[in-house]
Design a protein around this motif. Sequence first.
Motif, mmCIF file in Angstrom:
data_model
loop_
_atom_site.group_PDB
_atom_site.id
_atom_site.type_symbol
_atom_site.label_atom_id
_atom_site.label_comp_id
_atom_site.label_asym_id
_atom_site.label_seq_id
_atom_site.Cartn_x
_atom_site.Cartn_y
_atom_site.Cartn_z
ATOM 1 N N UNK A 2 0.867 -1.245 0.044
ATOM 2 C CA UNK A 2 0.032 -0.081 0.122
ATOM 3 C C UNK A 2 0.861 1.473 -0.114
ATOM 4 N N UNK A 3 0.299 2.263 -0.934
ATOM 5 C CA UNK A 3 1.247 3.618 -1.002
ATOM 6 C C UNK A 3 0.342 4.688 0.033
ATOM 7 N N UNK A 4 -0.661 4.038 0.204
ATOM 8 C CA UNK A 4 -0.990 5.610 1.271
ATOM 9 C C UNK A 4 -0.811 5.607 2.824
ATOM 10 N N UNK A 5 0.395 6.666 3.155
ATOM 11 C CA UNK A 5 0.627 6.369 4.703
ATOM 12 C C UNK A 5 -0.050 6.063 5.699
ATOM 13 N N UNK A 6 -0.106 5.595 6.796
ATOM 14 C CA UNK A 6 -1.278 5.775 7.315
ATOM 15 C C UNK A 6 -2.362 4.733 6.957
ATOM 16 N N UNK A 7 -2.411 4.039 5.982
ATOM 17 C CA UNK A 7 -4.075 3.333 6.110
ATOM 18 C C UNK A 7 -3.524 1.789 6.606
ATOM 19 N N UNK A 8 -4.695 1.315 7.198
ATOM 20 C CA UNK A 8 -4.910 -0.496 7.174
ATOM 21 C C UNK A 8 -5.250 -0.931 6.107
ATOM 22 N N UNK A 9 -5.749 -0.713 5.496
ATOM 23 C CA UNK A 9 -6.674 -1.294 4.787
ATOM 24 C C UNK A 9 -8.250 -0.714 4.154
ATOM 25 N N UNK A 10 -8.747 -1.510 3.232
ATOM 26 C CA UNK A 10 -10.223 -1.483 2.944
ATOM 27 C C UNK A 10 -11.087 -2.282 3.492
ATOM 28 N N UNK A 11 -12.407 -2.541 3.614
ATOM 29 C CA UNK A 11 -13.312 -3.864 4.379
ATOM 30 C C UNK A 11 -13.543 -4.673 3.295
ATOM 31 N N UNK A 12 -13.088 -6.099 3.820
ATOM 32 C CA UNK A 12 -12.858 -7.120 3.103
ATOM 33 C C UNK A 12 -14.361 -7.694 3.106
ATOM 34 N N UNK A 13 -14.848 -8.495 1.481
ATOM 35 C CA UNK A 13 -15.695 -9.261 1.088
ATOM 36 C C UNK A 13 -16.002 -9.861 2.632
ATOM 37 N N UNK A 14 -17.589 -9.780 2.904
ATOM 38 C CA UNK A 14 -18.064 -10.570 3.791
ATOM 39 C C UNK A 14 -18.214 -9.855 5.280
ATOM 40 N N UNK A 15 -18.489 -8.431 4.820
ATOM 41 C CA UNK A 15 -17.823 -8.215 6.524
ATOM 42 C C UNK A 15 -18.361 -6.930 6.389
ATOM 43 N N UNK A 16 -19.063 -6.479 7.632
ATOM 44 C CA UNK A 16 -19.892 -4.882 7.422
ATOM 45 C C UNK A 16 -19.181 -4.246 8.616
ATOM 46 N N UNK A 17 -18.308 -2.557 8.122
ATOM 47 C CA UNK A 17 -17.917 -1.960 9.017
ATOM 48 C C UNK A 17 -18.258 -0.373 8.689
ATOM 49 N N UNK A 18 -18.633 -0.062 9.685
ATOM 50 C CA UNK A 18 -19.268 1.481 9.902
ATOM 51 C C UNK A 18 -18.078 2.304 11.015
ATOM 52 N N UNK A 19 -18.364 3.944 11.083
ATOM 53 C CA UNK A 19 -18.004 4.534 12.006
ATOM 54 C C UNK A 19 -18.687 5.666 11.878
ATOM 55 N N UNK A 20 -18.904 5.365 13.318
ATOM 56 C CA UNK A 20 -20.032 6.369 14.398
ATOM 57 C C UNK A 20 -19.494 6.905 15.319
ATOM 58 N N UNK A 21 -20.392 7.886 15.702
ATOM 59 C CA UNK A 21 -20.778 8.808 17.209
ATOM 60 C C UNK A 21 -21.019 8.233 17.746
ATOM 61 N N UNK A 22 -20.843 8.643 19.135
ATOM 62 C CA UNK A 22 -21.235 8.053 20.778
ATOM 63 C C UNK A 22 -22.178 7.707 20.642
ATOM 64 N N UNK A 23 -23.436 8.161 20.044
ATOM 65 C CA UNK A 23 -24.490 7.737 19.741
ATOM 66 C C UNK A 23 -24.644 5.843 18.711
ATOM 67 N N UNK A 24 -23.905 5.976 18.560
ATOM 68 C CA UNK A 24 -23.759 4.866 17.344
ATOM 69 C C UNK A 24 -24.714 5.308 15.865
ATOM 70 N N UNK A 25 -24.187 6.924 15.716
ATOM 71 C CA UNK A 25 -25.198 7.151 14.177
ATOM 72 C C UNK A 25 -24.235 7.286 13.782
ATOM 73 N N UNK A 26 -23.593 6.958 12.620
ATOM 74 C CA UNK A 26 -22.871 6.755 11.587
ATOM 75 C C UNK A 26 -22.022 8.245 10.906
ATOM 76 N N UNK A 27 -20.541 8.474 10.756
ATOM 77 C CA UNK A 27 -20.576 9.376 10.198
ATOM 78 C C UNK A 27 -19.701 9.630 9.194
#
Length: 545
Positions: free
Chosen positions: A338-363
């Motif tokens: 990978x060339x993007x500094x600091x990346x962890x990668x992308x979500x793989x197939x077969x999974x669900x990933x969200x980024x949420x606030x303190x109320x579990x609402x997607x940001x």
Amino acid sequence: MQSTESVSASFSDPRIPPRDQCVLPHILDRSAREFPEREFAWFENDDAWSYRRTQQEAQRTAAGLQKLGVNRGDRVLVWMPNGPLILRCWFGINYIGAVYVPINIAYRGTLLEHVIRNSGAKVLIAHAQLVERLDAIDLAGLETVITVGGTADFDRLTVRGTDSLGAMGDIPEPLDQPVDPWDLQSIIYTSGTTGPSKGVLSSYLHLYTMTTSLQVMLTAEDRRLISLPMFHASATNAIYGMLVKGGSIAIVDSFKTDQFWDTVRRAKATSCTLLGAMTPFLIKAPERPDDRDHPLKSAMMVPLSEDAGAFHERFGVDIYTAFNMSETSGQILSEKNPTKTGTCGKARPGTQVRLVDKNDCEVPVGTIGEMVIRDDRPWGLSHGYNNNPEATAAAWRNGWFHTGDLFYRDEDGNYFFMDRAKDAIRRRGENVSSFEVENDVLAHPHIREAAAIGVPSPLGEDEVMIVVAPTPERVIDPVELIEFLRPRMAHFMIPRYIRIMEALPKTPTEKVQKHLLRQDGITDDTWDREQAGIRITRDKIGSAT
């Protein structure tokens, strides 16, 4: 007991692989039948094991444990360094459907006591040099200790020797029901944050999902170098992945910078894991003409170092990175180099990933939020924390597993780790619980209050800093405090930095404002253990073969 009809229905689900692809005893039996002479495990100072030999070692250990009264579903604690015997014990425990519970060999004192009590285990297999640490603690329901690597006297438990783990050729009694993919495989203790360390419950399907997700680049032709301790999920995952693929592993006692490439060559390793400071240690070593003269083809680098590109160019090794936890199963994985500094990668197939606030609402994209995860495969994630329903409920609220880690996502779907929402510290690949550090520091009679924080390390990740306030009319001597902590704490938990204040900053509700202490960082009045010439290394434990 599950009905035959429900089991058949489960295996008709295409997300559930057959037992002989994902469940350890069935994988071992199939592999020993299909390619008995193929090498599975190479050891630094012992004979290599073929798949047939690996099956025999597991069977003899399983038979010995059965004679000691270990049954399917029982938890068995394993406390020893890397080597053939810990592999034999792990595989033997699982072979009869019992649960493998490894213990960090640095543990002692209250942390060790907590793990023994929480596990509910009656049997402990331990290196003889570690047994004396059991003396001053509550052993809860523990009844028997099997000592390896030597002998030990201990009058509070029934003590047995290595010969009780069976002789070559022993075969365990058959089980009433086969071990299934959703059965409990292991409990691995991970660092606590707001409380004691938690025992992560892992099924065979969880471990299978983790290994196949994080090792998609490897085949049966690969050999994975295992230099991380085998009581960690990273090593467990790497070993299981090669077992599933029909590949091989090379087990060494630990990572050593000056011996790394020679070990790779001797072991004929094609892949490895580089955690934390390993990468800067290797890249900062003097260049040599034979820097590319080795069999290593790929490395999982976590976190992705700024030196990743230079590492690839200098050593000719393809780099991957990922985000994973003991509770998850490789939801985030990068492409090759990978060339993007600091990346962890992308979500793989077969999974669900969200980024949420303190109320579990997607940001929105580009906004920092806590990563929450689900997996499409049943049992594809940990199913909770052992004997800790409160922590399980908190982590799995609203039907998603909450990682406690903050990320942002770019327009291309790349995830970038930003910070820990949890109050944990990571030092040289080890998760350190601030709660547990503070508990042991507060045991000192002259310390009134304490706060453990992580401060940046020049080697990457964190160093442990403790900020303390004395009891009235007492003076805290940093050197004396370190000596007080040595017998109580794992070596990697002992603070490097000690700052002494009259009182710690607090909120109106009397909670310590750790963000202010982190903001202050290493102040002029902070004492540095290493500058004082006090260096603390891990205990040297002899081999257990």
